[in-house]
Design a protein around this motif. Structure first.
Motif, PDB file in Angstrom:
ATOM      1  N   ALA A  30       0.852  -1.302   0.060  1.00  0.00           N
ATOM      2  CA  ALA A  30      -0.021  -0.225   0.065  1.00  0.00           C
ATOM      3  C   ALA A  30       0.921   1.219   0.155  1.00  0.00           C
ATOM      4  N   ALA A  31       1.984   1.061   0.671  1.00  0.00           N
ATOM      5  CA  ALA A  31       2.936   2.308   0.754  1.00  0.00           C
ATOM      6  C   ALA A  31       3.521   2.636  -0.407  1.00  0.00           C
ATOM      7  N   ILE A  32       3.989   1.664  -1.063  1.00  0.00           N
ATOM      8  CA  ILE A  32       4.642   1.654  -2.341  1.00  0.00           C
ATOM      9  C   ILE A  32       3.627   2.370  -3.414  1.00  0.00           C
ATOM     10  N   PHE A  33       2.286   1.924  -3.501  1.00  0.00           N
ATOM     11  CA  PHE A  33       1.536   2.271  -4.443  1.00  0.00           C
ATOM     12  C   PHE A  33       1.251   3.889  -3.999  1.00  0.00           C
ATOM     13  N   GLY A  34       1.103   4.192  -2.885  1.00  0.00           N
ATOM     14  CA  GLY A  34       0.733   5.417  -2.474  1.00  0.00           C
ATOM     15  C   GLY A  34       1.793   6.517  -2.985  1.00  0.00           C
ATOM     16  N   LEU A  35       3.161   6.040  -2.440  1.00  0.00           N
ATOM     17  CA  LEU A  35       4.325   6.802  -2.844  1.00  0.00           C
ATOM     18  C   LEU A  35       4.353   6.972  -4.455  1.00  0.00           C
ATOM     19  N   ILE A  36       3.993   5.964  -5.194  1.00  0.00           N
ATOM     20  CA  ILE A  36       4.028   6.244  -6.628  1.00  0.00           C
ATOM     21  C   ILE A  36       3.039   7.116  -7.074  1.00  0.00           C
ATOM     22  N   THR A  37       1.952   7.041  -6.372  1.00  0.00           N
ATOM     23  CA  THR A  37       0.772   7.967  -6.982  1.00  0.00           C
ATOM     24  C   THR A  37       0.718   9.281  -6.194  1.00  0.00           C
ATOM     25  N   LYS A  38       1.810   9.521  -5.351  1.00  0.00           N
ATOM     26  CA  LYS A  38       1.955  10.968  -4.778  1.00  0.00           C
ATOM     27  C   LYS A  38       0.869  11.118  -3.761  1.00  0.00           C
ATOM     28  N   GLY A  39       0.416   9.884  -2.842  1.00  0.00           N
ATOM     29  CA  GLY A  39      -0.485  10.206  -2.029  1.00  0.00           C
ATOM     30  C   GLY A  39      -2.038   9.934  -2.315  1.00  0.00           C
ATOM     31  N   GLN A  40      -2.454   9.920  -3.715  1.00  0.00           N
ATOM     32  CA  GLN A  40      -3.558   9.601  -4.294  1.00  0.00           C
ATOM     33  C   GLN A  40      -4.185   8.421  -3.961  1.00  0.00           C
ATOM     34  N   GLY A  41      -3.059   7.524  -4.231  1.00  0.00           N
ATOM     35  CA  GLY A  41      -3.427   6.005  -4.408  1.00  0.00           C
ATOM     36  C   GLY A  41      -3.721   5.701  -2.837  1.00  0.00           C
ATOM     37  N   LEU A  42      -3.384   6.353  -1.593  1.00  0.00           N
ATOM     38  CA  LEU A  42      -3.734   5.996  -0.303  1.00  0.00           C
ATOM     39  C   LEU A  42      -5.023   6.008  -0.342  1.00  0.00           C
ATOM     40  N   ALA A  43      -5.895   7.077  -0.390  1.00  0.00           N
ATOM     41  CA  ALA A  43      -7.299   7.367  -0.399  1.00  0.00           C
ATOM     42  C   ALA A  43      -7.913   6.236  -1.070  1.00  0.00           C
ATOM     43  N   ASP A  44      -7.494   5.887  -2.104  1.00  0.00           N
ATOM     44  CA  ASP A  44      -8.099   4.790  -3.175  1.00  0.00           C
ATOM     45  C   ASP A  44      -8.025   3.461  -2.344  1.00  0.00           C
ATOM     46  N   GLU A  45      -6.910   3.125  -1.624  1.00  0.00           N
ATOM     47  CA  GLU A  45      -6.795   1.659  -0.978  1.00  0.00           C
ATOM     48  C   GLU A  45      -7.596   1.960   0.220  1.00  0.00           C
ATOM     49  N   ALA A  46      -7.844   2.925   0.786  1.00  0.00           N
ATOM     50  CA  ALA A  46      -8.965   2.964   1.841  1.00  0.00           C
ATOM     51  C   ALA A  46     -10.239   2.660   1.342  1.00  0.00           C
ATOM     52  N   ILE A  47     -10.774   3.263   0.161  1.00  0.00           N
ATOM     53  CA  ILE A  47     -11.952   2.966  -0.323  1.00  0.00           C
ATOM     54  C   ILE A  47     -12.049   1.484  -0.503  1.00  0.00           C
ATOM     55  N   GLY A  48     -11.005   0.774  -0.792  1.00  0.00           N
ATOM     56  CA  GLY A  48     -11.052  -0.600  -1.205  1.00  0.00           C
ATOM     57  C   GLY A  48     -11.554  -1.444   0.183  1.00  0.00           C
ATOM     58  N   LEU A  49     -11.693  -0.940   1.237  1.00  0.00           N
ATOM     59  CA  LEU A  49     -12.001  -1.705   2.598  1.00  0.00           C
ATOM     60  C   LEU A  49     -13.610  -1.618   2.395  1.00  0.00           C
ATOM     61  N   VAL A  50     -14.358  -0.749   1.767  1.00  0.00           N
ATOM     62  CA  VAL A  50     -15.915  -0.883   1.712  1.00  0.00           C
ATOM     63  C   VAL A  50     -16.316  -2.115   1.186  1.00  0.00           C
ATOM     64  N   PRO A  51     -15.996  -2.677  -0.012  1.00  0.00           N
ATOM     65  CA  PRO A  51     -16.292  -3.878  -0.677  1.00  0.00           C
ATOM     66  C   PRO A  51     -15.900  -5.030   0.076  1.00  0.00           C
ATOM     67  N   ILE A  52     -14.604  -4.982   0.596  1.00  0.00           N
ATOM     68  CA  ILE A  52     -14.360  -6.077   1.280  1.00  0.00           C
ATOM     69  C   ILE A  52     -15.128  -6.323   2.781  1.00  0.00           C
ATOM     70  N   ILE A  53     -15.667  -5.328   3.649  1.00  0.00           N
ATOM     71  CA  ILE A  53     -16.235  -5.228   4.711  1.00  0.00           C
ATOM     72  C   ILE A  53     -17.608  -5.870   4.376  1.00  0.00           C
TER      73      ILE A  53
END
Lengths: 652, 305
Positions: free
Chosen positions: A172-195
């Motif tokens: 998650a951190a690698i992806f977040g860094l590559i996307t300059k932080g935008q990816g972190l928010a997207d990863e958080a959204i990923g929790l919704v369908p999984i829950i």
């Protein structure tokens, strides 16, 4: 109606804004995450915030729906249906409904998991448009949860969980860094369908049940909500009549489930009838057993006191505790005129001091069958308010439900009382009371050893009571022949060495946590006992000076009326070497019961030293450690009471 | 037209997903360091860190046992190391006397049964010797009102074992010689077990090229198994067939050949030997020892009403 819809949308936006502000440092990414999370949560129909936003939306939608209900038929309706069918959210909604039906119908679990997997990825596809980072979260948790079976949770494996967490956060951190932080928010959204996925397949239930008991509210939410259907419904991008109607029905269904789930938690209290009685009940809770001060004000007072005590040993926590005790003593010892009884204060302070020489106990969760009794008041049939002519009889039903799984030979005496003074703060223990008449007459005493017993009687208001207006009735039951057992486990070693892996593992396995204190069933009262050096140390070394402390504890809000006898079975491993012999056995004469007993009150029984027998010492020579559980038996009588508001209107 | 940047980003993203799945799946195969060592048993049994393997025989005890009944615990012991095992004791610990009483005596049972030794893996016996030991017990009543009780227990085995290392070392009396047609001495030799849980993991070679030429070996012996080493006794320590002077570091024992392990499951053995030759040569180094070791496993069953 449209305005309410706008208000609802505004509310959802405000919640999103609040989430945004709640500790995010990623600026725009968090803003997007907050807003998206709210809509994501709303689409998953989880959380009150989402529900509140959803309710706001739906009120508006409902208005539109009502207006457009007539237009939903005919060509306009068909157009709306076709339009809805073009939206993926609609398809997810339909699939979610079918999945839920399949679940309830009992389709094979393997097939359901397969369909749920498909729905998970379908929902993720809908939700992650332009937010690919969410896939990382979904795949991570899917692999860990389904392919690896939540390895590391049960049995708990800290090392493995750290390994899993490191992988997930690392990627998650690698992806977040590559996307300059935008990816972190997207990863958080990923929790919704999984829950949503894990709730739908019951994984949450299975895991939670292993760690704690789910409340009825949570159970309702898990069992009766078609989560994928909700997700689909609130993911739809189209806005037409049919979808709005469905959204309205969906939120209505959700609110119903939440309400039904809440009610078992609150209990169908027979005392809650109208706003006045709401307030009455609250007032009674506040003043029922002594006014309690505002904890926040106490905390402030003790914090300020700290500055006066600089240089001295001082604890804010202890100060708060002492202040609370003082308040309770004053409340107990103040009569109706406001005068403080100094003798009462002295006696209560002595009681508190004695309680310091007691020991605590725990509820043993292994014990599932326990003796219990409860007055049942059916709010739909109980005559809360009656109107009578002068001289007419006033009667109330008395129903006592007794559970006696151990088939004890019990003697139960039931009765009822009315206060002479109809003051809502009536205390049935002091002040004038009238004893009600139990009908059938002479049937107040019941002898039973049945596992389940329901005792039904009628309580007649005595003629001399002259009840008129608001009053109270107190039902009471006195039990003779109750028996409660307590258990305490101890580990014996020659010498405990933290470096000895076997002993360390044995300690963690057998005597950690609640083993410090004795445990019992959740019944009316019990013996608490502990022994060791100190008494709460569950590991006893061969040369320890073993001290035993025992106490009697009231577990319910009734009263222990008599202690027939108590016994701690410590032989042949221990004998009393010094101290009061009453610490391991005694009878009525060895226990002084206070007049006013409350839930949690403890009465010290004894304090003594124990000597380990040669038998157990010789066993220790051959074994790395020994384990033994000791029993304590309490035979006693108990009284329970229940107070109910009533109103009698006497016509003259 | 899709931009080059976007293509790279997509590929990177896909790679991350694949890496994630790969990392997860490899966690299925995480195991102890013993299993990671590749052992070709047909060629060399004296490698790895295996010793005694303890297993509960399936259904002994069964998953559920009822109150007031007799049950058995059957244990399979297999010598997965390369050496003979002897003087073993096995015991079952941890039953609460309130609920379970074992029939057997507290001091445990001896093994090997019906022989003095349990032989380890070798060419003639690739799976090592196996013994079965059985314990029996009686269950009592549960707590009043309880429906079940989780009866967890430990099986502990203590035994004597050996280990032996024979390796070739290069002794170079003069490290500064410009031309030396012999061998090249290595400062440190690393080993991956000799077929016992307490194994030699490293040998550091120090040559004293002063007046009295001497070679010193600092031998690291570590517990790489899943149990606990209790003590170690040297039996043989030779270089080129000649005895060395060896002693354990930080040894408080009066017997210099013996070391008792405490918290740290690692010890260093320092061996010295005089160098007679003037040029480098290869020779054999032989170190062997006995040690006392204990292993344990955990088992459980449900005691039901």
């Amino acid at each position: 109606m449209a305005g309410e819809g706008a208000a609802g949308a505004e509310l959802a936006g405000k919640i999103g804004g609040a989430l945004k502000g709640a500790g995010s440092s990623a600026g725009p990414a968090a803003k997007a995450a907050g807003a998206k999370l709210v809509s994501g949560l709303g689409s998953a129909a989880g959380g009150l915030g989402g529900a509140a936003g959803g309710v706001g939306n739906v009120v508006g939608a409902g208005g539109t729906a009502v207006k457009g209900a007539a237009a939903a038929t005919g060509w306009f309706g068909m157009k709306s249906a076709f339009d809805a069918g073009q939206d993926f959210g609609t398809w997810l909604f339909i699939a979610g409904i079918l999945f839920y039906i399949g679940k309830v119908a009992g389709l094979p679990s393997g097939f359901l998991v397969f369909i749920a997997t498909f729905l998970l990825f379908f929902y993720s596809y809908i939700l992650f448009q332009g937010h690919k980072g969410g896939w990382i979260t979904v795949i991570s948790f899917y692999v860990w949860g389904i392919l690896l079976g939540f390895k590391g949770i049960m049995p708990f494996d800290q090392t493995y969980l750290i390994y899993v967490a490191s992988i997930i956060f690392g990627i998650a951190a690698i992806f977040g860094l590559i996307t300059k932080g935008q990816g972190l928010a997207d990863e958080a959204i990923g929790l919704v369908p999984i829950i949503v996925f894990f709730i739908e397949i019951g994984a949450i239930t299975a895991i939670a049940d292993g760690f704690f008991n789910l409340s009825s509210l949570l159970k309702s939410m898990i069992l009766f909500m078609p989560w994928f259907a909700f997700a689909g419904l609130f993911s739809t991008k189209k806005n037409n009549i049919i979808l709005n109607i469905l959204k309205f029905l969906g939120v209505f269904y959700m609110v119903s489930i939440l309400t039904v789930g809440l009610i078992p938690d609150l209990g169908f209290s027979s005392e809650i009838f109208n706003p006045e009685e709401f307030l009455d009940t609250e007032r009674e809770l506040r003043s029922g057993e002594g006014d309690r001060p505002n904890p926040a004000l106490l905390q402030l007072k003790c914090t300020l006191k700290m500055f006066q005590k600089i240089g001295e040993t001082y604890s804010i926590e202890q100060c708060v505790q002492e202040e609370m005790q003082e308040y309770e003593i004053k409340a107990k010892c103040t009569d109706d005129t406001g005068a403080l009884d100094p003798n009462c204060v002295t006696s209560e302070r002595q009681k508190l001091e004695a309680e310091g020489q007691t020991t605590s106990g725990t509820i043993d969760r292994d014990i599932v069958e326990e003796t219990s009794a409860e007055f049942i008041i059916d709010s739909s049939t109980f005559p809360k308010e009656v109107t009578r002519k002068v001289g007419q009889m006033v009667q109330y039903p008395l129903t006592l439900e007794l559970k006696n799984p151990h088939e004890l030979d019990l003697k139960v005496r039931v009765g009822c009382k009315f206060p002479a003074n109809s003051n809502t703060r009536a205390n049935f223990d002091s002040g004038e009371v009238f004893e009600g008449v139990i009908i059938p007459e002479g049937r107040e005493v019941i002898e039973t050893n049945n596992k389940d017993e329901v005792i039904s009687r009628i309580c007649k208001v005595p003629d001399e009571s002259n009840i008129n207006g608001s009053s109270k009735i107190q039902f009471y039951a006195e039990f003779e022949g109750l028996k409660t057992e307590s258990y305490l486990t101890r580990m014996f070693v020659e010498k405990y060495d933290e470096d000895n892996q076997l002993l360390k593992e044995a300690k963690n396995e057998f005597v950690s946590g609640s083993s410090r204190h004795s445990g019992s069933a959740d019944e009316f009262a019990r013996i608490n006992f502990a022994f060791g050096e100190p008494e709460t140390n569950p590991i006893i070394e061969e040369d320890d000076t073993v001290i035993l402390i025992s106490a009697l504890e009231n577990l319910k809000n009734g009263k222990i009326t008599k202690v027939e006898n108590y016994k701690l079975e410590l032989d042949p491993d221990f004998i009393v070497s010094d101290g009061e012999y009453g610490c391991i056995s005694g009878g009525e004469s060895d226990v002084t019961l206070p007049d006013n007993m409350r839930d949690g009150d403890k009465i010290p029984l004894g304090l003594c030293f124990l000597e380990m027998s040669d038998e157990i010492k010789s066993k220790l020579d051959d074994a790395d450690f020994l384990l033994n559980t000791y029993n304590a038996y309490l035979d006693y009588n108990y009284r329970i009471e229940k107070v109910q508001n009533i109103k009698v209107n006497i016509l003259t | 037209m899709v931009s080059y940047k976007k293509i790279i980003k997509n590929k990177l993203f896909l790679s991350l997903i694949v890496l994630l799945i790969f990392l997860f799946l490899t966690s299925c195969n995480r195991g102890s360091s013993q299993e990671e060592v590749s052992v070709n048993l047909e060629q060399n049994y004296q490698s790895g860190y295996n010793g005694l393997k303890i297993e509960l025989v399936e259904n002994y005890p069964p998953e559920n046992v009822f109150v007031n009944s007799v049950f058995s615990i059957a244990i399979k012991l297999s010598n997965q190391g390369a050496y003979k095992l002897f003087d073993g004791t096995i015991e079952v610990l941890g039953f609460d006397n309130q609920f379970i009483e074992m029939h057997d005596l507290n001091e445990g049972k001896r093994f090997p049964v019906s022989s003095t030794y349990m032989y380890g893996k070798n060419i003639e016996n690739p799976s090592g010797d196996i013994n079965h030991i059985e314990f029996s017990g009686q269950t009592k009543e549960l707590k009043r009102g309880a429906e079940s009780y989780d009866a967890t227990f430990f099986v502990k085995a203590g035994y004597d074992y050996s280990n032996e290392l024979v390796t070739t070392v290069c002794v170079n009396p003069s490290s500064y010689e410009v031309y030396d047609g012999g061998c090249k001495a290595q400062d440190t030799l690393t080993f991956y077990g000799q077929g016992a849980p307490l194994s030699i993991t490293e040998i550091e070679q120090i040559t004293n090229t002063g007046g009295d030429k001497e070679i010193r070996f600092v031998v690291t012996i570590e517990n790489k198994g899943s149990g606990e080493a209790e003590s170690i006794t040297l039996t043989d320590y030779k270089i080129g067939g000649e005895s060395m002077e060896c002693e354990f570091r930080k040894n408080s024992n009066s017997n210099s050949n013996m070391f008792i392990f405490e918290e740290e499951q690692k010890v260093q053995l320092v061996c010295n030997s005089a160098i007679i030759a003037s040029s480098s040569y290869e020779t054999s180094l032989h170190i062997s020892y006995h040690f006392t070791y204990s292993e344990k496993i955990k088992g459980s069953f449900n005691l039901l009403e």
